[in-house]
Design a protein around this motif. Structure first.
Motif, PDB file in Angstrom:
ATOM      1  N   HIS A  72       0.797  -1.233   0.000  1.00  0.00           N
ATOM      2  CA  HIS A  72       0.000   0.000   0.000  1.00  0.00           C
ATOM      3  C   HIS A  72       0.828   1.281   0.000  1.00  0.00           C
ATOM      4  O   HIS A  72       0.413   2.302   0.542  1.00  0.00           O
ATOM      5  CB  HIS A  72      -1.026   0.003   1.151  1.00  0.00           C
ATOM      6  CG  HIS A  72      -1.829  -1.254   1.190  1.00  0.00           C
ATOM      7  ND1 HIS A  72      -2.791  -1.549   0.249  1.00  0.00           N
ATOM      8  CD2 HIS A  72      -1.789  -2.315   2.029  1.00  0.00           C
ATOM      9  CE1 HIS A  72      -3.308  -2.735   0.519  1.00  0.00           C
ATOM     10  NE2 HIS A  72      -2.715  -3.224   1.581  1.00  0.00           N
ATOM     11  N   PHE A 132      -6.072   4.243   0.498  1.00  0.00           N
ATOM     12  CA  PHE A 132      -6.588   3.074   1.216  1.00  0.00           C
ATOM     13  C   PHE A 132      -5.814   2.866   2.526  1.00  0.00           C
ATOM     14  O   PHE A 132      -6.417   2.660   3.584  1.00  0.00           O
ATOM     15  CB  PHE A 132      -6.473   1.827   0.332  1.00  0.00           C
ATOM     16  CG  PHE A 132      -6.865   0.557   1.032  1.00  0.00           C
ATOM     17  CD1 PHE A 132      -8.203   0.209   1.160  1.00  0.00           C
ATOM     18  CD2 PHE A 132      -5.903  -0.291   1.558  1.00  0.00           C
ATOM     19  CE1 PHE A 132      -8.573  -0.974   1.815  1.00  0.00           C
ATOM     20  CE2 PHE A 132      -6.260  -1.469   2.205  1.00  0.00           C
ATOM     21  CZ  PHE A 132      -7.600  -1.802   2.334  1.00  0.00           C
ATOM     22  N   SER A 140      -6.623   5.431   5.179  1.00  0.00           N
ATOM     23  CA  SER A 140      -7.972   5.248   5.728  1.00  0.00           C
ATOM     24  C   SER A 140      -8.007   4.083   6.717  1.00  0.00           C
ATOM     25  O   SER A 140      -8.766   4.111   7.683  1.00  0.00           O
ATOM     26  CB  SER A 140      -8.989   5.036   4.603  1.00  0.00           C
ATOM     27  OG  SER A 140      -8.839   3.772   3.991  1.00  0.00           O
ATOM     28  N   GLN A 141      -7.190   3.050   6.468  1.00  0.00           N
ATOM     29  CA  GLN A 141      -7.114   1.913   7.380  1.00  0.00           C
ATOM     30  C   GLN A 141      -6.394   2.278   8.680  1.00  0.00           C
ATOM     31  O   GLN A 141      -6.750   1.786   9.750  1.00  0.00           O
ATOM     32  CB  GLN A 141      -6.393   0.733   6.708  1.00  0.00           C
ATOM     33  CG  GLN A 141      -7.117   0.164   5.503  1.00  0.00           C
ATOM     34  CD  GLN A 141      -8.472  -0.426   5.853  1.00  0.00           C
ATOM     35  OE1 GLN A 141      -8.563  -1.326   6.665  1.00  0.00           O
ATOM     36  NE2 GLN A 141      -9.518   0.100   5.252  1.00  0.00           N
ATOM     37  N   ILE A 148      -7.419  -3.965  -3.591  1.00  0.00           N
ATOM     38  CA  ILE A 148      -8.117  -3.421  -2.415  1.00  0.00           C
ATOM     39  C   ILE A 148      -9.638  -3.623  -2.494  1.00  0.00           C
ATOM     40  O   ILE A 148     -10.352  -3.329  -1.536  1.00  0.00           O
ATOM     41  CB  ILE A 148      -7.760  -1.939  -2.160  1.00  0.00           C
ATOM     42  CG1 ILE A 148      -8.163  -1.049  -3.343  1.00  0.00           C
ATOM     43  CG2 ILE A 148      -6.288  -1.800  -1.835  1.00  0.00           C
ATOM     44  CD1 ILE A 148      -7.950   0.440  -3.111  1.00  0.00           C
TER      45      ILE A 148
END
Length: 125
Positions: A13, A30, A33-34, A124
């Motif tokens: 990522h 992504f 945000s995780q 994702i």
């Protein structure tokens, strides 16, 4: 999720934007945000040459600390010093002001092992 077409992506990522012999590296929309709210970015490797997929620093969020991996091998030329004052730039603008390091790529052929935007979007889901 925002996945800019002009970038290449790692399965860890991170993204890379090649600009001649150098490149900017950061974490994807992504990934941020995780992680949640990012409170500190540490890159103790400036001036060092790091191999592909090796750890170049850490990203600390409110609830976790995550390693940051280099998508391709290279020399860490600089850290985005603006993240010292505002690490949340990684959350707000992960592909722009939230870049983490600039590197000099050791082996441009390693770029071929990275994912296209289309392939990363599939990864994702």
């Amino acid at each position: 999720m925002n996945v800019p077409a002009e970038l290449r992506y790692s399965k860890d990522h991170e993204w890379i934007k090649v600009e001649g012999e150098t490149a900017l590296v950061g974490i994807t929309d992504f990934a941020q945000s995780q992680l949640g709210d990012i409170v500190f970015v540490d890159v103790p490797t400036v001036g060092e040459t790091i191999g592909q997929h090796e750890v170049f620093g850490t990203i600390e969020a409110v609830k976790t600390v995550s390693d940051a991996f280099l998508p391709v091998g290279g020399e860490i030329l600089q850290f985005n010093e603006s993240l010292n004052d505002d690490p949340a730039k990684v959350n707000k603008d992960p592909y722009g002001e939230g870049w983490i390091v600039e590197i000099r790529i050791s082996d441009p052929a390693e770029l071929e092992s990275l994912l296209s935007a289309e392939d990363y979007a599939k990864l994702i889901g």
